[in-house]
Design a protein around this motif. Structure first.
Motif, PDB file in Angstrom:
ATOM      1  N   SER A   1      -8.957   8.056  -6.874  1.00 47.79           N
ATOM      2  CA  SER A   1      -7.794   7.302  -7.369  1.00 47.79           C
ATOM      3  C   SER A   1      -6.510   7.818  -6.732  1.00 47.79           C
ATOM      4  N   SER A   2      -6.392   9.130  -6.588  1.00 46.47           N
ATOM      5  CA  SER A   2      -5.182   9.716  -6.005  1.00 46.47           C
ATOM      6  C   SER A   2      -5.046   9.360  -4.537  1.00 46.47           C
ATOM      7  N   MET A   3      -6.170   9.339  -3.819  1.00 45.60           N
ATOM      8  CA  MET A   3      -6.128   8.968  -2.400  1.00 45.60           C
ATOM      9  C   MET A   3      -5.711   7.510  -2.234  1.00 45.60           C
ATOM     10  N   ILE A   4      -6.235   6.649  -3.097  1.00 49.65           N
ATOM     11  CA  ILE A   4      -5.836   5.234  -3.056  1.00 49.65           C
ATOM     12  C   ILE A   4      -4.344   5.106  -3.341  1.00 49.65           C
ATOM     13  N   PHE A   5      -3.876   5.867  -4.320  1.00 47.82           N
ATOM     14  CA  PHE A   5      -2.460   5.822  -4.681  1.00 47.82           C
ATOM     15  C   PHE A   5      -1.580   6.323  -3.527  1.00 47.82           C
ATOM     16  N   VAL A   6      -1.953   7.458  -2.924  1.00 50.91           N
ATOM     17  CA  VAL A   6      -1.183   7.989  -1.787  1.00 50.91           C
ATOM     18  C   VAL A   6      -1.158   6.978  -0.651  1.00 50.91           C
ATOM     19  N   ASN A   7      -2.312   6.382  -0.374  1.00 52.64           N
ATOM     20  CA  ASN A   7      -2.401   5.388   0.694  1.00 52.64           C
ATOM     21  C   ASN A   7      -1.454   4.215   0.443  1.00 52.64           C
ATOM     22  N   ALA A   8      -1.554   3.646  -0.759  1.00 46.51           N
ATOM     23  CA  ALA A   8      -0.760   2.457  -1.042  1.00 46.51           C
ATOM     24  C   ALA A   8       0.726   2.767  -1.143  1.00 46.51           C
ATOM     25  N   MET A   9       1.090   3.888  -1.781  1.00 49.63           N
ATOM     26  CA  MET A   9       2.503   4.213  -1.932  1.00 49.63           C
ATOM     27  C   MET A   9       3.148   4.571  -0.595  1.00 49.63           C
ATOM     28  N   THR A  10       2.379   5.162   0.323  1.00 51.84           N
ATOM     29  CA  THR A  10       2.908   5.411   1.666  1.00 51.84           C
ATOM     30  C   THR A  10       3.288   4.105   2.338  1.00 51.84           C
ATOM     31  N   ILE A  11       2.422   3.095   2.189  1.00 55.21           N
ATOM     32  CA  ILE A  11       2.736   1.780   2.757  1.00 55.21           C
ATOM     33  C   ILE A  11       3.968   1.191   2.077  1.00 55.21           C
ATOM     34  N   VAL A  12       3.980   1.240   0.753  1.00 54.10           N
ATOM     35  CA  VAL A  12       5.071   0.642  -0.009  1.00 54.10           C
ATOM     36  C   VAL A  12       6.415   1.274   0.351  1.00 54.10           C
ATOM     37  N   LEU A  13       6.448   2.597   0.480  1.00 49.90           N
ATOM     38  CA  LEU A  13       7.716   3.301   0.689  1.00 49.90           C
ATOM     39  C   LEU A  13       8.118   3.375   2.165  1.00 49.90           C
ATOM     40  N   LEU A  14       7.148   3.384   3.072  1.00 54.87           N
ATOM     41  CA  LEU A  14       7.477   3.690   4.464  1.00 54.87           C
ATOM     42  C   LEU A  14       7.238   2.553   5.455  1.00 54.87           C
ATOM     43  N   GLN A  15       6.564   1.485   5.035  1.00 52.84           N
ATOM     44  CA  GLN A  15       6.261   0.426   5.993  1.00 52.84           C
ATOM     45  C   GLN A  15       7.520  -0.147   6.635  1.00 52.84           C
ATOM     46  N   PHE A  16       8.472  -0.583   5.832  1.00 48.56           N
ATOM     47  CA  PHE A  16       9.665  -1.207   6.394  1.00 48.56           C
ATOM     48  C   PHE A  16      10.576  -0.204   7.100  1.00 48.56           C
ATOM     49  N   PRO A  17      10.770   1.017   6.570  1.00 49.45           N
ATOM     50  CA  PRO A  17      11.530   2.002   7.348  1.00 49.45           C
ATOM     51  C   PRO A  17      10.908   2.302   8.711  1.00 49.45           C
ATOM     52  N   LEU A  18       9.566   2.388   8.771  1.00 46.43           N
ATOM     53  CA  LEU A  18       8.909   2.638  10.052  1.00 46.43           C
ATOM     54  C   LEU A  18       9.105   1.461  11.008  1.00 46.43           C
ATOM     55  N   MET A  19       8.988   0.243  10.483  1.00 46.68           N
ATOM     56  CA  MET A  19       9.195  -0.929  11.331  1.00 46.68           C
ATOM     57  C   MET A  19      10.636  -1.002  11.835  1.00 46.68           C
ATOM     58  N   GLN A  20      11.577  -0.632  10.981  1.00 41.70           N
ATOM     59  CA  GLN A  20      12.980  -0.600  11.393  1.00 41.70           C
ATOM     60  C   GLN A  20      13.196   0.462  12.470  1.00 41.70           C
ATOM     61  N   LEU A  21      12.556   1.619  12.291  1.00 45.77           N
ATOM     62  CA  LEU A  21      12.686   2.701  13.255  1.00 45.77           C
ATOM     63  C   LEU A  21      12.132   2.307  14.624  1.00 45.77           C
TER      64      LEU A  21
ATOM     65  N   GLY B   1      -3.262  15.076   2.131  1.00 48.58           N
ATOM     66  CA  GLY B   1      -2.516  15.131   3.381  1.00 48.58           C
ATOM     67  C   GLY B   1      -3.136  14.272   4.454  1.00 48.58           C
ATOM     68  N   ALA B   2      -4.472  14.327   4.583  1.00 46.11           N
ATOM     69  CA  ALA B   2      -5.157  13.503   5.586  1.00 46.11           C
ATOM     70  C   ALA B   2      -4.974  12.023   5.281  1.00 46.11           C
ATOM     71  N   THR B   3      -5.025  11.678   3.987  1.00 48.71           N
ATOM     72  CA  THR B   3      -4.829  10.283   3.585  1.00 48.71           C
ATOM     73  C   THR B   3      -3.411   9.824   3.913  1.00 48.71           C
ATOM     74  N   PHE B   4      -2.436  10.699   3.716  1.00 54.23           N
ATOM     75  CA  PHE B   4      -1.047  10.358   4.041  1.00 54.23           C
ATOM     76  C   PHE B   4      -0.891  10.064   5.535  1.00 54.23           C
ATOM     77  N   VAL B   5      -1.480  10.885   6.390  1.00 53.70           N
ATOM     78  CA  VAL B   5      -1.383  10.663   7.833  1.00 53.70           C
ATOM     79  C   VAL B   5      -2.073   9.354   8.211  1.00 53.70           C
ATOM     80  N   LEU B   6      -3.272   9.116   7.645  1.00 52.73           N
ATOM     81  CA  LEU B   6      -3.966   7.851   7.895  1.00 52.73           C
ATOM     82  C   LEU B   6      -3.114   6.666   7.454  1.00 52.73           C
ATOM     83  N   SER B   7      -2.421   6.823   6.333  1.00 55.79           N
ATOM     84  CA  SER B   7      -1.609   5.734   5.792  1.00 55.79           C
ATOM     85  C   SER B   7      -0.398   5.450   6.671  1.00 55.79           C
ATOM     86  N   LEU B   8       0.162   6.480   7.300  1.00 50.48           N
ATOM     87  CA  LEU B   8       1.239   6.254   8.263  1.00 50.48           C
ATOM     88  C   LEU B   8       0.751   5.366   9.405  1.00 50.48           C
ATOM     89  N   ALA B   9      -0.456   5.683   9.895  1.00 48.93           N
ATOM     90  CA  ALA B   9      -1.025   4.852  10.968  1.00 48.93           C
ATOM     91  C   ALA B   9      -1.222   3.419  10.490  1.00 48.93           C
TER      92      ALA B   9
END
Length: 423
Positions: A260-280, A317-325
């Motif tokens: 559950s925590s890995m799913i949460f980290v994955n989804a929240m990384t997308i929610v919080l960082l998707q648009f900032p990364l696209m802007q960057l 941590g590994a899930t966070f890096v995967l989620s950035l990708a």
């Protein structure tokens, strides 16, 4: 792309909002239980890793082929009926998944789930392009759809755990209900809005499967992109299937909490960082963004391979890096198809992108076999090598050719909704 947020959001037609909001609620209820399906199959039927992988894979292979054909049908006959059919299949499949108690019932329900998704996804993405001529608004809508899907994925497991529903089969009934509401919203949107009436009548009778296949074969760039993205999806899909089995069989501590925590980290990384990364990365071309995403994806596979089974925060941590990708790659892949597709074959091209599901389908089977014979670390070293193959494929697209598309007239939109459709 210029990110003029408020103006672009106000330009979205009602049907686009139905797609966006429907994606959020249907995916949120879906993720309350679906990631725990491997655990359900293991506990109910005591299946091996390879057997679970085979079931998960077989349910998606035919759906991937069907998605391409459905995309072509939506170009020929319009989007409305195909979207309603997909919603109905999803409604029935998740209702069956909520009540079945037999292994054949599970297999049938999971097959129908894959078919429903394959039927629904291509015309939904293509409809966004049909209704929005402005490229910036259209790409924002595609990005926002992916954002809302992941917001639903973030909230689904949390709500499920809080309400005591996670890993409970009956929760799939909520997903079934969400697709019923989505079908009713589509019926209203196509009947009562001006852009809906236009989309309802849109269709190109000259489009046929034979000529479309001939065109796709000549589009060398698109064909290589499809193969590269199938492999990318194959690499990523082990997060949802093989990793859960790996952790389950290795007896990782606090397993349900960990997943559950890995799913949460994955989804929240997308929610919080998707648009900032696209802007960057807005000044980079599509291939440049994808190359960066692939490098990060490779780093995640290395971390998964090296992480000790009992190190809870290492998996985070590994899930966070995967989620950035993922935040970089997956929305960019949707924009990539939209840019490659000619207007009159948009449904066909998004339908062809359903072949990505082949990567998703083969991952559980391949992962299950590798886990049984060689173990988790070997699997992730193999996936790291596969990232290099995808990188090379994308490099070759610079040297390939594409067909010449004839000019087509712009669709006529009534003045009452012209601004809404174009932004």
């Amino acid at each position: 792309m210029r990110w003029n947020w408020w103006q672009n959001l106000r330009s979205f037609p009602p049907l686009v909002w139905i797609i966006l909001i429907g994606s959020f609620f249907s995916r949120g209820t879906y993720f309350m239980v679906w990631p725990f399906l491997a655990i359900l199959l293991f506990n109910k039927f005591e299946l091996g890793a390879a057997e679970i992988g085979l079931i998960l894979s077989a349910s998606a292979v035919g759906a991937a082929l069907l998605g391409f054909y459905v995309g072509a049908l939506s170009d020929r006959y319009g989007r409305r009926n195909i979207l309603l059919l997909g919603s109905a299949i999803n409604l029935c499949s998740f209702a069956l998944l909520a009540v079945t108690q037999t292994l054949p019932g599970f297999i049938l329900a999971m097959t129908l789930c894959s078919i429903g998704r394959a039927v629904w996804e291509p015309p939904a993405s293509a409809l966004i392009g049909d209704l929005m001529d402005n490229q910036a608004s259209r790409e924002l809508a595609l990005q926002l759809r992916y954002f809302l899907i992941n917001a639903g994925a973030a909230l689904g497991p949390i709500v499920g755990v809080w309400a005591g529903l996670s890993a409970q089969q009956s929760t799939f009934g909520l997903t079934s209900l969400s697709y019923l509401l989505l079908a009713l919203a589509f019926i209203w949107g196509f009947a009562k809005t001006e852009t809906g009436q236009l989309a309802k009548s849109n269709g190109d009778g000259s489009v046929d499967l034979g000529s479309t296949l001939s065109i796709l074969r000549r589009d060398q760039v698109f064909m290589v992109v499809i193969v590269a993205n199938i492999l990318t999806m194959f690499i990523y899909a082990h997060m949802d299937s093989s990793l859960v089995q790996y952790l389950t069989r290795a007896e990782a501590p606090r397993l349900v909490e960990l997943i559950s925590s890995m799913i949460f980290v994955n989804a929240m990384t997308i929610v919080l960082l998707q648009f900032p990364l696209m802007q960057l990365m807005r000044k980079l071309d599509i291939n440049g963004r994808i190359m960066i995403g692939l490098v990060i994806l490779a780093a995640a596979q290395m971390w998964f391979a090296l992480n000790p089974v009992h190190w809870f925060w290492g998996w985070m941590g590994a899930t966070f890096v995967l989620s950035l990708a993922e935040a970089i790659l997956f929305p960019t892949m949707s924009v990539q198809i939209d840019r490659l597709a000619p207007e009159h074959l948009r449904g066909t091209y998004f339908g062809a992108s359903s072949f990505y599901a082949l990567g998703w389908a083969l991952a559980p089977l391949a992962g299950g076999v590798v886990l049984e014979w060689w173990g988790g670390p070997t699997l992730y070293w193999m996936l790291l090598a596969l990232c290099g193959v995808v990188f090379v494929l994308y490099r070759t697209t610079a040297y390939l050719s594409r067909p010449h598309w004839p000019e087509r007239e712009e669709p006529t939109i009534s003045s009452g909704e012209s601004a809404k459709a174009t932004g």
